[in-house]
Design a protein around this motif. Structure first.
Motif, PDB file in Angstrom:
ATOM      1  N   ASP A   1     -33.613   9.023 -12.247  1.00  0.00           N
ATOM      2  CA  ASP A   1     -33.858   7.721 -11.616  1.00  0.00           C
ATOM      3  C   ASP A   1     -32.805   6.700 -12.042  1.00  0.00           C
ATOM      4  OD1 ASP A   1     -36.111   8.739 -10.382  1.00  0.00           O
ATOM      5  OD2 ASP A   1     -37.437   8.177 -12.045  1.00  0.00           O
ATOM      6  N   PHE A   2     -32.414   6.745 -13.319  1.00  0.00           N
ATOM      7  CA  PHE A   2     -31.379   5.819 -13.795  1.00  0.00           C
ATOM      8  C   PHE A   2     -30.034   6.106 -13.124  1.00  0.00           C
ATOM      9  CE2 PHE A   2     -27.902   5.019 -16.799  1.00  0.00           C
ATOM     10  CZ  PHE A   2     -28.024   3.648 -16.936  1.00  0.00           C
ATOM     11  N   ILE A   3     -29.691   7.390 -13.005  1.00  0.00           N
ATOM     12  CA  ILE A   3     -28.426   7.753 -12.350  1.00  0.00           C
ATOM     13  C   ILE A   3     -28.446   7.317 -10.885  1.00  0.00           C
ATOM     14  CG2 ILE A   3     -26.924   9.679 -11.726  1.00  0.00           C
ATOM     15  CD1 ILE A   3     -27.987  11.170 -14.160  1.00  0.00           C
ATOM     16  N   ASN A   4     -29.597   7.463 -10.243  1.00  0.00           N
ATOM     17  CA  ASN A   4     -29.718   7.044  -8.841  1.00  0.00           C
ATOM     18  C   ASN A   4     -29.522   5.537  -8.715  1.00  0.00           C
ATOM     19  OD1 ASN A   4     -29.994   7.733  -6.203  1.00  0.00           O
ATOM     20  ND2 ASN A   4     -32.181   8.150  -6.291  1.00  0.00           N
TER      21      ASN A   4
ATOM     22  N   LEU B   1      -9.276  13.049  -6.211  1.00  0.00           N
ATOM     23  CA  LEU B   1      -8.264  12.013  -6.442  1.00  0.00           C
ATOM     24  C   LEU B   1      -6.990  12.255  -5.649  1.00  0.00           C
ATOM     25  CD1 LEU B   1      -8.673  11.743 -10.316  1.00  0.00           C
ATOM     26  CD2 LEU B   1      -9.631  10.228  -8.592  1.00  0.00           C
ATOM     27  N   ASN B   2      -7.081  12.949  -4.526  1.00  0.00           N
ATOM     28  CA  ASN B   2      -5.848  13.316  -3.811  1.00  0.00           C
ATOM     29  C   ASN B   2      -5.180  12.136  -3.133  1.00  0.00           C
ATOM     30  OD1 ASN B   2      -7.739  12.847  -1.856  1.00  0.00           O
ATOM     31  ND2 ASN B   2      -7.424  14.768  -0.735  1.00  0.00           N
ATOM     32  N   ASN B   3      -5.861  11.023  -2.987  1.00  0.00           N
ATOM     33  CA  ASN B   3      -5.260   9.856  -2.311  1.00  0.00           C
ATOM     34  C   ASN B   3      -4.572   8.913  -3.294  1.00  0.00           C
ATOM     35  OD1 ASN B   3      -6.149  10.684   0.227  1.00  0.00           O
ATOM     36  ND2 ASN B   3      -8.163   9.730  -0.074  1.00  0.00           N
ATOM     37  N   ASN B   4      -4.662   9.167  -4.568  1.00  0.00           N
ATOM     38  CA  ASN B   4      -4.055   8.301  -5.581  1.00  0.00           C
ATOM     39  C   ASN B   4      -2.632   8.764  -5.854  1.00  0.00           C
ATOM     40  OD1 ASN B   4      -7.092   8.444  -6.007  1.00  0.00           O
ATOM     41  ND2 ASN B   4      -6.545   6.624  -7.167  1.00  0.00           N
ATOM     42  N   GLU B   5      -1.658   7.938  -5.533  1.00  0.00           N
ATOM     43  CA  GLU B   5      -0.266   8.326  -5.720  1.00  0.00           C
ATOM     44  C   GLU B   5       0.181   8.108  -7.159  1.00  0.00           C
ATOM     45  OE1 GLU B   5       2.063   6.254  -2.892  1.00  0.00           O
ATOM     46  OE2 GLU B   5       1.152   7.223  -1.141  1.00  0.00           O
ATOM     47  N   ASN B   6      -0.221   6.987  -7.762  1.00  0.00           N
ATOM     48  CA  ASN B   6       0.180   6.714  -9.144  1.00  0.00           C
ATOM     49  C   ASN B   6      -0.672   7.536 -10.105  1.00  0.00           C
ATOM     50  OD1 ASN B   6       2.075   4.843  -8.241  1.00  0.00           O
ATOM     51  ND2 ASN B   6       0.544   3.209  -8.189  1.00  0.00           N
ATOM     52  N   GLY B   7      -0.558   7.238 -11.396  1.00  0.00           N
ATOM     53  CA  GLY B   7      -1.350   7.946 -12.387  1.00  0.00           C
ATOM     54  C   GLY B   7      -2.834   7.822 -12.085  1.00  0.00           C
ATOM     55  N   LYS B   8      -3.562   8.925 -12.189  1.00  0.00           N
ATOM     56  CA  LYS B   8      -4.971   8.968 -11.832  1.00  0.00           C
ATOM     57  C   LYS B   8      -5.808   8.724 -13.074  1.00  0.00           C
ATOM     58  CE  LYS B   8      -3.753  12.352  -8.288  1.00  0.00           C
ATOM     59  NZ  LYS B   8      -2.326  12.149  -8.516  1.00  0.00           N
ATOM     60  N   VAL B   9      -6.781   7.818 -12.974  1.00  0.00           N
ATOM     61  CA  VAL B   9      -7.619   7.429 -14.108  1.00  0.00           C
ATOM     62  C   VAL B   9      -9.034   7.910 -13.846  1.00  0.00           C
ATOM     63  CG1 VAL B   9      -8.429   5.528 -15.555  1.00  0.00           C
ATOM     64  CG2 VAL B   9      -6.163   5.419 -14.493  1.00  0.00           C
ATOM     65  N   CYS B  10      -9.578   8.684 -14.784  1.00  0.00           N
ATOM     66  CA  CYS B  10     -10.903   9.279 -14.620  1.00  0.00           C
ATOM     67  C   CYS B  10     -11.741   8.967 -15.851  1.00  0.00           C
ATOM     68  CB  CYS B  10     -10.774  10.790 -14.403  1.00  0.00           C
ATOM     69  SG  CYS B  10     -12.342  11.588 -14.069  1.00  0.00           S
ATOM     70  N   LEU B  11     -12.965   8.517 -15.638  1.00  0.00           N
ATOM     71  CA  LEU B  11     -13.887   8.153 -16.707  1.00  0.00           C
ATOM     72  C   LEU B  11     -14.953   9.232 -16.845  1.00  0.00           C
ATOM     73  CD1 LEU B  11     -15.526   4.707 -17.291  1.00  0.00           C
ATOM     74  CD2 LEU B  11     -16.994   6.648 -16.820  1.00  0.00           C
ATOM     75  N   VAL B  12     -15.295   9.600 -18.098  1.00  0.00           N
ATOM     76  CA  VAL B  12     -16.333  10.595 -18.375  1.00  0.00           C
ATOM     77  C   VAL B  12     -17.420   9.930 -19.206  1.00  0.00           C
ATOM     78  CG1 VAL B  12     -16.861  12.859 -19.350  1.00  0.00           C
ATOM     79  CG2 VAL B  12     -14.606  12.431 -18.371  1.00  0.00           C
ATOM     80  N   THR B  13     -18.667  10.010 -18.718  1.00  0.00           N
ATOM     81  CA  THR B  13     -19.784   9.390 -19.426  1.00  0.00           C
ATOM     82  C   THR B  13     -21.023  10.248 -19.241  1.00  0.00           C
ATOM     83  OG1 THR B  13     -20.970   7.320 -19.774  1.00  0.00           O
ATOM     84  CG2 THR B  13     -20.531   7.958 -17.491  1.00  0.00           C
TER      85      THR B  13
ATOM     86  N   GLU C   1      -9.794   7.294 -26.263  1.00  0.00           N
ATOM     87  CA  GLU C   1     -11.035   7.393 -27.033  1.00  0.00           C
ATOM     88  C   GLU C   1     -11.723   6.028 -26.999  1.00  0.00           C
ATOM     89  OE1 GLU C   1     -12.116   9.599 -31.199  1.00  0.00           O
ATOM     90  OE2 GLU C   1     -10.524   8.102 -31.223  1.00  0.00           O
ATOM     91  N   MET C   2     -12.405   5.742 -25.868  1.00  0.00           N
ATOM     92  CA  MET C   2     -12.989   4.423 -25.672  1.00  0.00           C
ATOM     93  C   MET C   2     -14.466   4.363 -26.045  1.00  0.00           C
ATOM     94  SD  MET C   2     -11.263   2.478 -22.494  1.00  0.00           S
ATOM     95  CE  MET C   2      -9.527   2.037 -22.532  1.00  0.00           C
ATOM     96  N   ASP C   3     -14.957   5.367 -26.738  1.00  0.00           N
ATOM     97  CA  ASP C   3     -16.257   5.215 -27.385  1.00  0.00           C
ATOM     98  C   ASP C   3     -15.971   4.508 -28.710  1.00  0.00           C
ATOM     99  OD1 ASP C   3     -18.723   5.332 -28.473  1.00  0.00           O
ATOM    100  OD2 ASP C   3     -19.090   7.434 -28.013  1.00  0.00           O
TER     101      ASP C   3
ATOM    102  N   LEU D   1     -27.212   3.731 -23.025  1.00  0.00           N
ATOM    103  CA  LEU D   1     -27.391   3.113 -24.343  1.00  0.00           C
ATOM    104  C   LEU D   1     -26.613   1.808 -24.459  1.00  0.00           C
ATOM    105  CD1 LEU D   1     -27.114   6.297 -26.592  1.00  0.00           C
ATOM    106  CD2 LEU D   1     -29.165   5.220 -25.651  1.00  0.00           C
ATOM    107  N   VAL D   2     -25.370   1.771 -23.956  1.00  0.00           N
ATOM    108  CA  VAL D   2     -24.533   0.570 -24.013  1.00  0.00           C
ATOM    109  C   VAL D   2     -23.846   0.396 -22.671  1.00  0.00           C
ATOM    110  CG1 VAL D   2     -24.146   0.657 -26.500  1.00  0.00           C
ATOM    111  CG2 VAL D   2     -22.643   1.913 -24.993  1.00  0.00           C
TER     112      VAL D   2
END
Length: 580
Positions: free
Chosen positions: A521-524, A362-374, A404-406, A492-493
């Motif tokens: 295969d799903f991740i691909n 994320l080194n190119n993001n100047e503003n707040g960096k948003v990262c999703l974990v799934t 907490e977006m679950d 799942l969702v």
């Protein structure tokens, strides 16, 4: 070579554990030769045991003599040191000296209290004199200066007389001129008197404080002197006891040396027996063959039926997605395994390495960096990764918030032991008039905040489609350095795919021995359809002993006081069976 041959053929057996008899045997083509070899071994053993005992006794006596000489010198030095210390400190009776010091300190403290009272009274008088229009004389109870007290009474009477005249005359009446002059003169005299008294009181206070400090210093030094004297006396007593003990040991060893005999006795000298089988070469061959065949078969059978991901290479062969980090399996009573304390778990270093790699992504993001974990399914550790990665960022002085977006099965609030029934993200998405700052809660870790899931809704996917989510992320980008979003499993969702529109990067968690190979295969497919920006993988829950893959981390490297695991038979067997 001949000697080595006979040594390798010599065998000893214990026929009955309840009876202390050992049987020596060997195989030889010439029976008489074998008998002579065994008898020679026994005789040499008997002689060796006596010689070995004598050598040990001589070495022990020699050592004890050296220690006796050294301790005797130390005793003389300790006695001289105690005498010198008592003389240098002037110690005669420590108890009486400490009582006198306490009396001096109490007297000085009482005098200081009296001086402080006089200073407070004078300060209140000074404020009264310097405050024009004040008509209430301060209390002078306890004031020891009678002249100052008299001047204050006179000033009060004059001011009262002036007040009485003001009731019937204007302030510019000439009758007030002598009264005002008298008041000014009295005030000037009082100020001068106050100044002189304060100088005298402050000087006296300084002298009393010095006297009190000396008495306090003497009181504080008494325990140290007592401890030092007791410590020196204990050392002397310990040396004396050790000196007596060594003298007794030397006498006992001298008696033992004079009466040394062998502990062993020959019950029956060697005699020839019948020829024996089996042949060693055949037994060794069969044992080696079975020892190789059995583990190979077990490993092959286990791998044939294993449908879960166990090695990083399996991921790399199927996916063209970078693996951002690997996290070892950590047994812990708390889901937060990252601490600032010295000696924390080795997994902390793995999370710090993950944090550094995330900076690069994320080194190119100047503003707040948003990262999703799934992840693909539940149980792969996405909430664990989200929580500990956020803690690691906060400890690196990066202002961080976890979302907490679950919205179906939230876990972040329970990980940080926060109340779950509180307004949160779902409430904001449903009612955009709520203030975002009112929904943010501190986590208890400096620099880390949490926005909970809020009220469980029936339509979380429709809520995430609203523009309110974009407004929420835009606001948080300006306020925080990092925004970590914990989302539901993507297989799942579809919530994570909806949220992906507002993030800068996606972290996909795969757990060793848990995630199925078919999920690759799903991740691909997700990667090929560009569902996530800057998608990276995290290989979680690595158990090196079970799967033979991963870094051999040892917490004793990070904790000075931790002991390394012992290479015992039980530890080895535990590691062996853990592979199954």
């Amino acid at each position: 070579n001949v000697a080595d041959y006979y040594v390798s053929g010599l065998k000893s057996t214990l026929d009955d554990k309840e009876v202390p008899f050992v049987t020596l045997s060997m195989s030889d083509a010439v029976p008489q030769r074998g008998q002579e070899v065994l008898n020679a071994v026994i005789n040499t053993y008997l002689k060796y045991t006596i010689d070995e005992k004598n050598r040990k006794t001589e070495a022990t006596i020699k050592f004890i003599n050296k220690r006796i000489d050294s301790i005797g010198k130390d005793l003389h030095m300790n006695e001289a040191e105690i005498q010198s210390y008592a003389s240098s400190q002037g110690i005669t009776d420590i108890t009486t000296q400490s009582q006198l010091s306490v009396q001096d300190a109490n007297a000085s403290q009482k005098a200081l209290d009296d001086i402080n009272l006089q200073i407070r009274i004078i300060n209140s008088i000074e404020n009264y004199v310097n405050s024009p229009g004040a008509n209430k004389q301060p209390s002078t109870v306890g004031l020891q200066d009678a002249s100052l007290n008299s001047m204050l009474d006179k000033l009060t009477e004059t001011e009262l007389r002036k007040q009485n005249l003001l009731a019937n005359n204007p302030p510019d009446n000439p009758v007030f001129e002598p009264i005002n002059n008298e008041i000014s003169t009295l005030q000037a005299n009082i100020r001068e008197k106050i100044r002189n008294d304060k100088e005298t009181l402050l000087l006296t206070k300084s002298q009393l404080q010095s006297s009190y400090s000396r008495a306090e210093g003497q009181i504080r030094s008494v325990p140290g002197q007592q401890n030092q004297y007791n410590s020196m006396q204990r050392d002397k007593d310990a040396e004396a006891k050790l000196y007596s003990f060594l003298l007794e040991q030397r006498e006992q060893l001298s008696l033992k040396y004079a009466s040394t005999v062998s502990d062993a006795k020959v019950v029956d000298y060697a005699h020839a027996g019948d020829a024996k089988w089996p042949k060693g070469s055949i037994v060794y061959f069969l044992a080696s063959f079975i020892g190789f065949l059995v583990p190979v078969g077990l490993i092959y059978t286990r791998n044939s039926f294993d449908n879960k991901i166990t090695h990083r290479r399996q991921i790399e062969l199927e996916l063209d997605i970078p693996i951002l980090g690997e996290l070892s399996f950590q047994e812990s009573s708390t889901p937060i395994v990252i601490t600032k304390e010295r000696g924390s778990f080795a997994i902390g270093e793995q999370f710090r390495a993950l944090r550094s790699k995330l900076y690069q992504v994320l080194n190119n993001n100047e503003n707040g960096k948003v990262c999703l974990v799934t992840s693909s399914t539940s149980g792969e550790g996405k909430s664990f990764v989200s929580a500990n990665l956020s803690v690691t960022l906060a400890y690196a002085a990066r202002k961080t918030i976890i979302l907490e977006m679950d919205l179906r099965k939230p876990k972040i609030s329970s990980i940080f032991e926060l109340p779950e029934e509180q307004a949160g993200i779902s409430d904001y998405l449903e009612n955009d008039y709520l203030k975002i700052d009112n929904l943010i809660r501190p986590s208890g870790i400096p620099g880390l905040d949490i926005m909970g899931a809020g009220t469980i809704q029936d339509n979380p996917s429709e809520l995430l489609e609203k523009i309110n989510l974009d407004d929420l992320i835009s606001y948080l980008r300006k306020k925080y350095d990092f925004v970590i979003i914990d989302t539901p499993p993507i297989h799942l969702v579809t919530d994570a795919l909806i949220i992906a529109r507002v993030v800068d990067a996606g972290l996909y968690v795969i757990r060793q021995g848990y995630t199925l190979k078919e999920e690759l295969d799903f991740i691909n497919e997700v990667k090929s359809e560009n569902r996530f920006p800057k998608l990276n993988l995290i290989f979680n829950g690595i158990k090196r002993e079970k799967y033979g893959y991963g870094y051999n981390y040892n917490n004793s490297y990070y904790n000075t006081y931790a002991s390394r695991p012992k290479n015992t038979f039980g530890h080895a067997m535990k590691g062996f069976f853990s592979r199954f």
